[in-house]
Motif scaffolding. Sequence first.
Motif, PDB file in Angstrom:
ATOM      1  N   UNK A 266       0.833  -1.186   0.000  1.00 51.89           N
ATOM      2  CA  UNK A 266       0.000   0.000   0.000  1.00 51.89           C
ATOM      3  C   UNK A 266       0.876   1.248   0.000  1.00 51.89           C
ATOM      4  N   UNK A 267       0.265   2.351  -0.400  1.00 50.78           N
ATOM      5  CA  UNK A 267       1.040   3.564  -0.584  1.00 50.78           C
ATOM      6  C   UNK A 267       1.566   4.118   0.739  1.00 50.78           C
ATOM      7  N   UNK A 268       2.833   4.466   0.759  1.00 49.01           N
ATOM      8  CA  UNK A 268       3.413   5.153   1.902  1.00 49.01           C
ATOM      9  C   UNK A 268       4.652   5.903   1.426  1.00 49.01           C
ATOM     10  N   UNK A 269       5.101   6.829   2.223  1.00 44.33           N
ATOM     11  CA  UNK A 269       6.284   7.614   1.874  1.00 44.33           C
ATOM     12  C   UNK A 269       7.504   6.996   2.534  1.00 44.33           C
ATOM     13  N   UNK A 270       8.503   6.579   1.750  1.00 42.30           N
ATOM     14  CA  UNK A 270       9.708   5.986   2.336  1.00 42.30           C
ATOM     15  C   UNK A 270      10.470   6.976   3.208  1.00 42.30           C
ATOM     16  N   UNK A 271      11.334   6.437   4.047  1.00 40.45           N
ATOM     17  CA  UNK A 271      12.042   7.230   5.048  1.00 40.45           C
ATOM     18  C   UNK A 271      12.813   8.399   4.451  1.00 40.45           C
ATOM     19  N   UNK A 272      13.665   8.129   3.467  1.00 36.00           N
ATOM     20  CA  UNK A 272      14.532   9.199   2.987  1.00 36.00           C
ATOM     21  C   UNK A 272      13.730  10.328   2.342  1.00 36.00           C
ATOM     22  N   UNK A 273      12.627   9.983   1.706  1.00 34.65           N
ATOM     23  CA  UNK A 273      11.781  11.015   1.110  1.00 34.65           C
ATOM     24  C   UNK A 273      11.190  11.903   2.199  1.00 34.65           C
ATOM     25  N   UNK A 274      10.722  11.285   3.298  1.00 32.04           N
ATOM     26  CA  UNK A 274      10.214  12.074   4.429  1.00 32.04           C
ATOM     27  C   UNK A 274      11.307  12.985   4.973  1.00 32.04           C
ATOM     28  N   UNK A 275      12.485  12.411   5.189  1.00 28.32           N
ATOM     29  CA  UNK A 275      13.596  13.169   5.753  1.00 28.32           C
ATOM     30  C   UNK A 275      13.976  14.350   4.869  1.00 28.32           C
ATOM     31  N   UNK A 276      14.107  14.105   3.571  1.00 29.01           N
ATOM     32  CA  UNK A 276      14.528  15.171   2.657  1.00 29.01           C
ATOM     33  C   UNK A 276      13.478  16.271   2.567  1.00 29.01           C
ATOM     34  N   UNK A 277      12.209  15.879   2.481  1.00 32.26           N
ATOM     35  CA  UNK A 277      11.137  16.873   2.418  1.00 32.26           C
ATOM     36  C   UNK A 277      11.123  17.740   3.676  1.00 32.26           C
ATOM     37  N   UNK A 278      11.245  17.105   4.834  1.00 35.74           N
ATOM     38  CA  UNK A 278      11.247  17.852   6.094  1.00 35.74           C
ATOM     39  C   UNK A 278      12.474  18.753   6.206  1.00 35.74           C
ATOM     40  N   UNK A 279      13.616  18.261   5.734  1.00 34.46           N
ATOM     41  CA  UNK A 279      14.844  19.054   5.788  1.00 34.46           C
ATOM     42  C   UNK A 279      14.732  20.302   4.923  1.00 34.46           C
ATOM     43  N   UNK A 280      14.280  20.138   3.693  1.00 32.18           N
ATOM     44  CA  UNK A 280      14.170  21.279   2.776  1.00 32.18           C
ATOM     45  C   UNK A 280      13.142  22.286   3.278  1.00 32.18           C
ATOM     46  N   UNK A 281      11.972  21.768   3.685  1.00 24.21           N
ATOM     47  CA  UNK A 281      10.918  22.670   4.160  1.00 24.21           C
ATOM     48  C   UNK A 281      11.329  23.362   5.453  1.00 24.21           C
ATOM     49  N   UNK A 282      11.900  22.589   6.380  1.00 21.95           N
ATOM     50  CA  UNK A 282      12.338  23.162   7.643  1.00 21.95           C
ATOM     51  C   UNK A 282      13.423  24.210   7.456  1.00 21.95           C
ATOM     52  N   UNK A 283      14.344  23.950   6.540  1.00 21.47           N
ATOM     53  CA  UNK A 283      15.451  24.884   6.325  1.00 21.47           C
ATOM     54  C   UNK A 283      14.978  26.185   5.698  1.00 21.47           C
ATOM     55  N   UNK A 284      14.187  26.071   4.633  1.00 19.41           N
ATOM     56  CA  UNK A 284      13.808  27.279   3.895  1.00 19.41           C
ATOM     57  C   UNK A 284      12.685  28.070   4.559  1.00 19.41           C
ATOM     58  N   UNK A 285      12.116  27.542   5.633  1.00 19.56           N
ATOM     59  CA  UNK A 285      11.186  28.331   6.444  1.00 19.56           C
ATOM     60  C   UNK A 285      11.847  28.815   7.736  1.00 19.56           C
ATOM     61  N   UNK A 286      13.111  28.466   7.936  1.00 23.60           N
ATOM     62  CA  UNK A 286      13.845  28.953   9.105  1.00 23.60           C
ATOM     63  C   UNK A 286      14.360  30.362   8.825  1.00 23.60           C
ATOM     64  N   UNK A 287      14.759  31.066   9.876  1.00 28.00           N
ATOM     65  CA  UNK A 287      15.298  32.413   9.693  1.00 28.00           C
ATOM     66  C   UNK A 287      16.551  32.401   8.834  1.00 28.00           C
ATOM     67  N   UNK A 288      17.437  31.433   9.081  1.00 27.94           N
ATOM     68  CA  UNK A 288      18.671  31.345   8.300  1.00 27.94           C
ATOM     69  C   UNK A 288      18.362  31.053   6.837  1.00 27.94           C
ATOM     70  N   UNK A 289      17.504  30.063   6.597  1.00 30.80           N
ATOM     71  CA  UNK A 289      17.193  29.696   5.223  1.00 30.80           C
ATOM     72  C   UNK A 289      16.494  30.811   4.466  1.00 30.80           C
TER      73      UNK A 289
END
Length: 212
Positions: A160-183
Motif C-alpha cells: 500500500x502507498x506510503x512515503x519511504x524514510x529518505x523522502x520524508x527526511x529530505x522533504x522535512x529538511x528542505x521545508x524546515x530549512x527554507x522556512x527557518x530564519x537562516x534559510x
Amino acid sequence: MNRRDALMRVAALAGATIALPALADTLEASATRRALTGKPVFFTADQDATVAELADTIIPTTSTPGAKAAKVNEIIDVIVKDCYKPDDQQRFLEGLAQTNKLSQDAYNKPFVQLDPTQRIEIVKKLEADDKQLKAQMAPAKSAAKVENSQADLQMPEAKKRYTPFYTMLKDLTLTGYFTSEIGATQALEYVAVPGRYDGCVTLKPGQKAWAI
C-alpha cells in the motif's frame, strides 16, 4: 516569520490533518518544551543527533549556513511528534536505525562519527533504496487509482502507498530549512515588507530565489 508561523507552514506542507488552531497550540507547546529543556520531544538524544547530521549532509554549510546551523533537526523532531501518524513515525525511526546499520556495515561507525565523504555515500544509499521502494510500489499504485477502491483494499499491506524514510527526511529538511530564519534570510532573498507586485522582473546573475 515567528517560530509559530514557521512550524505551521512546515506542518501544512507535511500534510498535517489536525485542525489548524489546535495544531498551532500543540506545535507551540512542543517547541517551547524543547527550547526550555534543550532535549528532543520525540527522538532520543542519539536519534536527534543522527537527524541533525543527516539534514546537514543534505544541506551542508557552504557560503551560507547549513541545516544544522538552522536547527532543522529541532523542527523535524516537533513535526514528526505532532503531525505524523504512528505508522509514519515508526517508519521514520526504522529509517534512522537503518542509517546507522548501513554506517556500521560500511565503516564500523555510527553515522554521526563518519566523515563528510562517508556520510554522502550513506545518504546516496538511502536515496537509492527509496527509489527502489517507490518502483516496487508503482504497480500497486496504478492498480488502485481510486482511494479505498476494492483493488486498494485487496493489496497486501506492504504494497500500500506510503512515503519511504529518505523522502520524508529530505522533504522535512528542505521545508524546515527554507522556512527557518537562516534559510529565508541568507539562502533566499528576503524582504520583510514587500512593495508592489511586479509580475515580470529581470533577475540579475546569481539572484537568489525569493523567500515566501
